[in-house]
Design a protein around this motif. Structure first.
Motif, mmCIF file in Angstrom:
data_model
loop_
_atom_site.group_PDB
_atom_site.id
_atom_site.type_symbol
_atom_site.label_atom_id
_atom_site.label_comp_id
_atom_site.label_asym_id
_atom_site.label_seq_id
_atom_site.Cartn_x
_atom_site.Cartn_y
_atom_site.Cartn_z
ATOM 1 N N ASN A 86 0.885 -1.326 -0.008
ATOM 2 C CA ASN A 86 -0.154 0.103 0.044
ATOM 3 C C ASN A 86 0.711 1.054 -0.053
ATOM 4 N N TYR A 87 1.748 1.518 0.746
ATOM 5 C CA TYR A 87 2.854 2.477 0.865
ATOM 6 C C TYR A 87 4.208 1.777 0.219
ATOM 7 N N ASN A 88 4.910 2.491 -0.304
ATOM 8 C CA ASN A 88 6.448 2.388 -0.827
ATOM 9 C C ASN A 88 7.308 2.627 0.473
ATOM 10 N N THR A 89 7.624 1.781 1.510
ATOM 11 C CA THR A 89 8.266 2.194 2.464
ATOM 12 C C THR A 89 9.750 2.097 2.389
ATOM 13 N N GLU A 90 10.083 1.883 1.033
ATOM 14 C CA GLU A 90 11.494 1.841 0.839
ATOM 15 C C GLU A 90 11.974 3.253 0.504
ATOM 16 N N SER A 91 11.364 4.404 0.428
ATOM 17 C CA SER A 91 11.733 5.851 0.407
ATOM 18 C C SER A 91 10.951 6.568 1.631
ATOM 19 N N GLY A 92 10.259 5.813 2.418
ATOM 20 C CA GLY A 92 9.663 6.716 3.529
ATOM 21 C C GLY A 92 8.310 6.127 3.913
ATOM 22 N N ILE A 93 7.656 6.738 5.086
ATOM 23 C CA ILE A 93 6.764 6.369 5.414
ATOM 24 C C ILE A 93 5.967 7.479 6.368
ATOM 25 N N ALA A 94 4.689 7.747 6.030
ATOM 26 C CA ALA A 94 3.847 8.812 7.315
ATOM 27 C C ALA A 94 2.947 7.899 7.920
ATOM 28 N N VAL A 95 2.977 7.936 9.220
ATOM 29 C CA VAL A 95 2.261 7.242 10.205
ATOM 30 C C VAL A 95 1.411 8.278 11.345
ATOM 31 N N PRO A 96 0.087 8.063 11.298
ATOM 32 C CA PRO A 96 -0.278 8.919 12.356
ATOM 33 C C PRO A 96 0.054 8.497 13.890
ATOM 34 N N VAL A 97 0.086 9.295 14.577
ATOM 35 C CA VAL A 97 0.408 8.968 16.038
ATOM 36 C C VAL A 97 -0.596 9.584 16.766
ATOM 37 N N GLN A 98 -1.133 8.710 17.825
ATOM 38 C CA GLN A 98 -1.815 9.413 18.856
ATOM 39 C C GLN A 98 -1.098 9.837 20.194
ATOM 40 N N PHE A 99 -1.147 11.086 20.599
ATOM 41 C CA PHE A 99 -0.006 11.409 21.590
ATOM 42 C C PHE A 99 -0.927 11.529 22.862
ATOM 43 N N SER A 100 -2.367 11.661 22.734
ATOM 44 C CA SER A 100 -3.181 11.961 23.749
ATOM 45 C C SER A 100 -4.770 11.601 23.862
ATOM 46 N N GLN A 101 -5.292 11.208 24.565
ATOM 47 C CA GLN A 101 -6.974 10.883 24.432
ATOM 48 C C GLN A 101 -7.605 12.076 25.178
ATOM 49 N N LYS A 102 -6.825 12.860 25.759
ATOM 50 C CA LYS A 102 -7.370 14.007 26.228
ATOM 51 C C LYS A 102 -7.583 15.288 25.459
ATOM 52 N N GLY A 103 -8.256 16.207 25.806
ATOM 53 C CA GLY A 103 -8.097 17.436 25.121
ATOM 54 C C GLY A 103 -8.799 17.412 23.874
ATOM 55 N N THR A 104 -8.482 17.999 22.688
ATOM 56 C CA THR A 104 -8.985 18.099 21.501
ATOM 57 C C THR A 104 -7.990 17.763 20.177
ATOM 58 N N ASN A 105 -6.929 17.964 20.308
ATOM 59 C CA ASN A 105 -5.547 17.615 19.440
ATOM 60 C C ASN A 105 -5.300 16.474 19.929
ATOM 61 N N HIS A 106 -5.514 15.165 19.262
ATOM 62 C CA HIS A 106 -5.085 13.862 19.879
ATOM 63 C C HIS A 106 -3.875 13.672 18.797
ATOM 64 N N ASN A 107 -3.844 13.851 17.540
ATOM 65 C CA ASN A 107 -2.697 13.049 16.683
ATOM 66 C C ASN A 107 -1.924 14.129 16.073
ATOM 67 N N TYR A 108 -0.871 13.471 15.667
ATOM 68 C CA TYR A 108 -0.030 14.067 14.738
ATOM 69 C C TYR A 108 0.728 13.190 13.709
ATOM 70 N N CYS A 109 1.351 13.445 12.770
ATOM 71 C CA CYS A 109 1.985 12.733 11.674
ATOM 72 C C CYS A 109 3.363 12.430 11.873
ATOM 73 N N ARG A 110 3.745 11.185 11.851
ATOM 74 C CA ARG A 110 5.178 11.199 12.160
ATOM 75 C C ARG A 110 5.835 10.403 10.812
ATOM 76 N N VAL A 111 6.707 11.405 10.252
ATOM 77 C CA VAL A 111 7.154 11.099 8.748
ATOM 78 C C VAL A 111 8.644 10.613 8.824
ATOM 79 N N THR A 112 8.927 9.486 8.379
ATOM 80 C CA THR A 112 9.971 8.785 8.457
ATOM 81 C C THR A 112 10.579 8.863 6.839
ATOM 82 N N VAL A 113 11.690 9.641 6.718
ATOM 83 C CA VAL A 113 12.384 9.943 5.420
ATOM 84 C C VAL A 113 13.356 8.959 5.220
#
Length: 660
Positions: A86-113
């Motif tokens: 599904n993703y060509n992980t040879e060049s890199g990959i973006a994966v959503p990360v949940q850093f908190s279940q509290k508040g309103t902004n729960h996620n960010y995107c971790r990009v591995t290049v």
């Protein structure tokens, strides 16, 4: 033979003239006698986040799922794919990360290049991004470099063929979150642009709140509204703005209702919610339809102020949409909902020394918004609604007696639900009752007298949602055609004639995205670059721009003109512009000559006539011909006290004459 033939022709001529004279409609207007005052709120606009009206529409944000909070965390984002994965992980990959279940902004995107030249991540926008040649676009994002050698993010606008339209870059450093900004200028006009990110160096970088707005927004506000769409509203000179809906207020469930307190404060702290319209209709599923609440209650109030409209917020009464779950808040747990209403009034009108007034002030508006109306519930019905409305009314009036409360009569203009609501609300001395009608064009023409016999001492009326349906309610085949528009105009003359009872009116829905719509018909259509008003829009604009201040009587043989010879009319005086204004709707397939005897006030001989007409009932405006049906204005010369007019077939005409 010839004398006989001439005699016959002459006789025919006399007969035709006699018939013509009989067919001519003779009207009378008493320009000096006011029947009642017309409310400044007579014609307004109703906004609901349906048809991509907010995100992807009026709210000018161009990045979809900017904070990775959609149910599918990477919806709207694309990265390289291979045949095997599904993703060509040879060049890199973006994966959503949940850093908190509290508040309103729960996620960010971790990009591995892994391969800087082979990896990219692209945002597709809302059915693409509309960019214009030479226009500037302001991008902001938050980033934190976790490891490796990534030193720069290259940001590009690309077209549908991946050709670069504009480019900039951001130098990033440090492993703590920082906000970065840059600006891109497009070198071409493109409706389906995308936003591409590539990287210098390799490693791991975290991204969040990736946002892009055109620099040229309404009033130049940072991260503001789409200019062309607000302009169409401003040009209507609306008396009020009702927001945020609509069924969006209720939610499919109570958890999914609109909660205004979650829509104010810092944008990044506003909690994203799935839009109730995203799966409502099988004919148009839109699973990528969410509410970012970047367009929240502060922005609605500000928009009201900008377009000169009185704000009319509608709040949940503790009942989810009765067409969905119908979930109810128990009466002993209703207090938080009532408190939301009390706090909203403080947010709008409170001093900066009050808790919610300070929130408004901190957002940049120390001056109160001068809220006069508040709506309790959208189109709920039955005893459960009445029981809850009583609680809201008592609490609001005890603290804010001058606030006018709008109640609802359900989703239909007749039937058991409607009759029950009308009876109960009248017992409660309700101030304003909201009525909704989505009916055929014929219904609108036949119901012009709807308000003629309403109790003048009873509740006032808010025609909060109405639109003629060319096919049937909720049909995807409904059109914004001319028959619907002039039928609405005919009905509007009836509402205006009853201005003593009818205080507010608004067409619905307001906006629709060319590709993202769920409901038709709609007043204004737009795509990523353009927008246009429908014939229905121009009818609304003609009436709203000429609502006047005083209602006058316009009669034929002493009776109101309510469809005789397929003619409908209303007349007003405007004490501010010193004009007499007559609105005339000819729903006949034939042109008609009329004579208006203008008694009571001396008028200037020079006036104006505005006409909207088409001989084709199915005529529509479109992106290719946006003003095919639009008003034409010309000078009019009045001779004496009688105005002679020729009303084209299927037409709406406004005659404006200055008072001496």
């Amino acid at each position: 033979m010839k004398p006989n033939l001439i005699t016959k022709i002459t006789l025919c001529g006399f007969l035709l003239n006699g018939l013509y004279s009989q067919a001519q409609s003779k009207l009378e207007v008493n320009t000096s006698k006011t029947i009642t005052k017309i409310e400044p709120t007579m014609y307004g606009v109703f906004f609901e986040d349906i048809n991509f009206a907010a995100d992807g529409g009026l709210y000018a944000e161009m990045v979809k799922n900017r904070s990775f909070e959609f149910d599918d965390r990477l919806m709207g984002w694309k990265q390289p794919k291979s045949d095997k994965h599904n993703y060509n992980t040879e060049s890199g990959i973006a994966v959503p990360v949940q850093f908190s279940q509290k508040g309103t902004n729960h996620n960010y995107c971790r990009v591995t290049v892994k391969d800087a030249k082979g990896y990219e991540i692209i945002n597709e926008g809302f059915r693409g991004m509309g960019v214009k040649s030479g226009a500037k676009y302001n991008l902001t994002l938050k980033a934190a470099n976790q490891s490796g050698t990534i030193s720069k993010i290259i940001v590009q606008l690309i077209d549908k063929d991946n050709k670069v339209l504009g480019e900039s870059s951001i130098a990033v450093s440090g492993n703590s979150w920082k906000e970065y900004t840059t600006q891109l200028t497009s070198n071409a006009t493109e409706a389906k642009a995308k936003l591409r990110f590539t990287f210098e160096g390799t490693g791991v970088i975290d991204l969040d709140m990736i946002s892009m707005f055109p620099e040229d927004t309404w009033k130049g506000r940072k991260n503001g509204m789409r200019k062309d769409l607000v302009q169409l509203l401003y040009d209507m000179q609306p008396g009020f703005l009702r927001f945020p809906g609509g069924c969006i207020v209720e939610g499919r469930t109570l958890a999914q209702r609109y909660q205004w307190k979650k829509s104010v404060g810092a944008v990044e702290d506003r909690e994203i919610l799935i839009n109730r319209w995203n799966t409502e209709f099988e004919h148009k599923p839109t699973p990528d339809y969410f509410q970012s609440f970047g367009l929240g209650f502060f922005e609605y109030f500000q928009l009201s102020e900008d377009i000169g409209a009185s704000p009319l917020p509608i709040l949940s009464c503790g009942m989810a949409c009765q067409f969905n779950t119908g979930e109810l808040v128990p009466m002993d747990k209703l207090d938080p909902y009532v408190q939301d209403a009390i706090d909203l009034i403080e947010f709008a009108n409170g001093g900066t020394d009050t808790p919610w007034g300070k929130v408004r002030s901190d957002m940049g508006h120390p001056k109160p918004f001068n809220l006069k109306f508040i709506g309790v519930g959208n189109e709920q019905w039955g005893p459960d609604y009445i029981e809850r409305f009583k609680v809201f009314e008592k609490a609001i009036k005890s603290k804010y007696p001058n606030i006018t409360i709008v109640s609802g009569s359900g989703p239909f203009p007749e039937g058991d639900y409607f009759e029950y609501a009308q009876t109960e609300l009248k017992k409660l001395n309700a101030e304003i009752v909201d009525e909704h009608y989505y009916k055929s064009p014929e219904w609108f023409r036949k119901n012009v007298t709807r308000y003629d016999n309403y109790d003048r001492k009873g509740p006032k009326i808010f025609a909060g949602e109405y639109a003629a349906q060319s096919v049937a309610i909720a049909s995807p085949e409904n059109k914004n055609n001319w028959e619907c528009a002039f039928s609405e105009a005919a009905f509007m003359t009836g509402m205006e004639r009853n201005a003593e009872v009818v205080h507010l009116t608004s067409y619905a829905p307001l906006f629709a995205h060319e590709e993202g719509w769920q409901w038709t018909p709609d007043m204004i259509w737009f795509n990523n670059l353009e927008s246009f008003g429908t014939p229905n829009y121009y009818v609304q604009k003609m009436f709203a721009n000429n609502k006047g201040t005083d209602l006058l009587a316009i009669t034929q043989d002493g009776k109101a003109l309510i469809g005789q010879n397929d003619l409908f009319a209303s007349a007003v005086k405007d004490t501010n512009t010193k004009e007499v204004i007559v609105k005339l709707v000819n729903t006949s397939a034939k042109a008609q000559d009329i004579s208006i005897d203008l008694k009571g006030t001396k008028l200037e001989s020079k006036g104006k006539i505005i006409t909207l007409a088409s001989s084709d009932l199915n005529d529509e405006n479109s992106f290719s011909n946006p003003k095919k049906l639009s008003p034409k204005e010309s000078e009019y010369t009045l001779k004496g006290e009688k105005a002679a007019l020729n009303l084209p077939a299927y037409s709406v005409t406004i005659l404006k004459l200055k008072i001496k």
